[in-house]
Design a protein around this motif. Structure first.
Motif, PDB file in Angstrom:
ATOM      1  N   UNK A   1      -4.226  -4.458   2.888  1.00  0.00           N
ATOM      2  CA  UNK A   1      -3.499  -5.319   1.947  1.00  0.00           C
ATOM      3  C   UNK A   1      -3.097  -4.568   0.698  1.00  0.00           C
ATOM      4  N   UNK A   2      -2.771  -5.325  -0.339  1.00  0.00           N
ATOM      5  CA  UNK A   2      -2.299  -4.731  -1.591  1.00  0.00           C
ATOM      6  C   UNK A   2      -3.341  -3.779  -2.186  1.00  0.00           C
ATOM      7  N   UNK A   3      -4.635  -4.148  -2.078  1.00  0.00           N
ATOM      8  CA  UNK A   3      -5.690  -3.297  -2.636  1.00  0.00           C
ATOM      9  C   UNK A   3      -5.748  -1.958  -1.898  1.00  0.00           C
ATOM     10  N   UNK A   4      -5.628  -1.988  -0.564  1.00  0.00           N
ATOM     11  CA  UNK A   4      -5.646  -0.742   0.236  1.00  0.00           C
ATOM     12  C   UNK A   4      -4.552   0.205  -0.240  1.00  0.00           C
ATOM     13  N   UNK A   5      -3.342  -0.341  -0.377  1.00  0.00           N
ATOM     14  CA  UNK A   5      -2.190   0.482  -0.744  1.00  0.00           C
ATOM     15  C   UNK A   5      -2.316   1.026  -2.161  1.00  0.00           C
ATOM     16  N   UNK A   6      -2.768   0.180  -3.074  1.00  0.00           N
ATOM     17  CA  UNK A   6      -2.892   0.600  -4.475  1.00  0.00           C
ATOM     18  C   UNK A   6      -3.940   1.702  -4.611  1.00  0.00           C
ATOM     19  N   UNK A   7      -5.105   1.482  -4.001  1.00  0.00           N
ATOM     20  CA  UNK A   7      -6.178   2.486  -4.095  1.00  0.00           C
ATOM     21  C   UNK A   7      -5.709   3.812  -3.484  1.00  0.00           C
ATOM     22  N   UNK A   8      -5.060   3.739  -2.313  1.00  0.00           N
ATOM     23  CA  UNK A   8      -4.674   4.968  -1.617  1.00  0.00           C
ATOM     24  C   UNK A   8      -3.501   5.681  -2.301  1.00  0.00           C
ATOM     25  N   UNK A   9      -2.733   4.957  -3.096  1.00  0.00           N
ATOM     26  CA  UNK A   9      -1.660   5.584  -3.883  1.00  0.00           C
ATOM     27  C   UNK A   9      -2.271   6.441  -5.002  1.00  0.00           C
ATOM     28  N   UNK A  10      -3.340   5.919  -5.603  1.00  0.00           N
ATOM     29  CA  UNK A  10      -3.939   6.608  -6.755  1.00  0.00           C
ATOM     30  C   UNK A  10      -5.072   7.559  -6.397  1.00  0.00           C
ATOM     31  N   UNK A  11      -5.754   7.313  -5.262  1.00  0.00           N
ATOM     32  CA  UNK A  11      -7.009   8.043  -5.013  1.00  0.00           C
ATOM     33  C   UNK A  11      -7.300   8.200  -3.526  1.00  0.00           C
ATOM     34  N   UNK A  12      -8.270   9.083  -3.245  1.00  0.00           N
ATOM     35  CA  UNK A  12      -8.759   9.235  -1.864  1.00  0.00           C
ATOM     36  C   UNK A  12     -10.077   8.475  -1.736  1.00  0.00           C
ATOM     37  N   UNK A  13     -10.103   7.385  -0.943  1.00  0.00           N
ATOM     38  CA  UNK A  13     -11.346   6.600  -0.833  1.00  0.00           C
ATOM     39  C   UNK A  13     -12.282   7.141   0.247  1.00  0.00           C
TER      40      UNK A  13
END
Length: 290
Positions: free
Chosen positions: A170-182
């Motif tokens: 979802x939106x959280x997955x995309x936002x986190x992966x745009x800014x960082x490597x989880x």
């Protein structure tokens, strides 16, 4: 001061101050030394580091951080915990407790004062209800960050690292992966906390990208498209974007843009990768300029 990683010491402090857990703050205190050590290791905290801790509680993890880092600033919202923190952290001259709401603290200024603007490491055991606003607030404000190592609800951690086509994407997955490597570094069962939460938790480390993995002309537009796509995730992307009043996009325009990308007009947002959302954003932005 007694090691708060020992559950009995935590219970003693809570009794002495007659502390009652506040549901509105989502308080669950960690009482497992092995998990605390894993968090410190995962965050790669060293003697030169300034660490920002969010939600120190009674200071359990703060003690561990203070033993390892050069300096720690711990932001706590619950005023009933401030006198407890003054006691549990009194032996550490490298800790500053800030009584306030992390969403309202000027983190940029704090980083300038305490770390001369160099990237900081954030460590937190976050209340579940506020995980997303805190993480997104830190990323979107472009505060200099090295990494964020956090304890969150297991399903939230899973959501941060999954890809297209999965139910958690979802939106959280995309936002986190745009800014960082989880990267999930530990799963933590409920019995590691007082009081026990109803669900399992996980420690996830988000390592900030030096450069985002995709380039996009208008970051804000891309995230508005992503949020609109997942606000109505059961609808087709054409309908979800058309229904978002702030976007003001016609169905024809969205359909034509998707065709240009080689995508069906029936595609849903959950099928698109981060790269595809960036491309969609750039094409729609170009169309707006024509």
């Amino acid at each position: 001061m007694a090691d708060l990683g020992n559950p009995q010491n935590t219970i003693d402090v809570l009794k002495r101050y007659q502390f009652t857990f506040q549901k509105k703050f989502g308080q669950n205190f960690l009482i497992d030394p092995r998990v605390l050590e894993k968090i410190i290791r995962a965050a790669e905290v060293g003697g030169d580091d300034f660490v920002l801790e969010i939600g120190p509680g009674i200071g359990t993890m703060t003690q561990y951080l203070a033993e390892t880092a050069r300096e720690v600033a711990a932001v706590e919202i619950d005023d009933k915990l401030i006198p407890i923190l003054e006691e549990t952290l009194k032996d550490y001259d490298n800790v500053t407790v800030i009584h306030g709401d992390i969403l309202k603290v000027d983190v940029e200024q704090l980083v300038q004062e305490k770390n001369q603007g160099r990237p900081v490491k954030v460590v937190a055991n976050l209340p579940y209800y506020i995980t997303t606003p805190i993480i997104m607030g830190l990323f979107e404000s472009h505060v200099p960050l090295d990494s964020i190592t956090i304890m969150v609800q297991k399903e939230v951690a899973d959501r941060m690292r999954v890809g297209p086509g999965t139910k958690d994407y979802g939106a959280l997955s995309l936002a986190v992966q745009y800014y960082a490597r989880p990267e999930i570094v530990a799963n933590v069962p409920p019995n590691c906390f007082i009081p026990r939460p109803a669900v399992g938790s996980a420690v996830i480390r988000l390592t900030r990208h030096e450069q985002p993995p995709v380039s996009v002309k208008d970051e804000r537009l891309m995230f508005r498209l992503i949020r609109a796509a997942f606000n109505q995730r059961r609808k087709t992307l054409v309908n979800a974007l058309h229904n978002a009043p702030e976007l003001r996009l016609s169905k024809d325009r969205i359909t034509e843009t998707l065709e240009e990308m080689g995508l069906s007009s029936n595609v849903r947002g959950e099928a698109l990768t981060l790269e595809q959302f960036a491309r969609l954003s750039d094409l729609l932005a170009e169309g707006a300029e024509d």
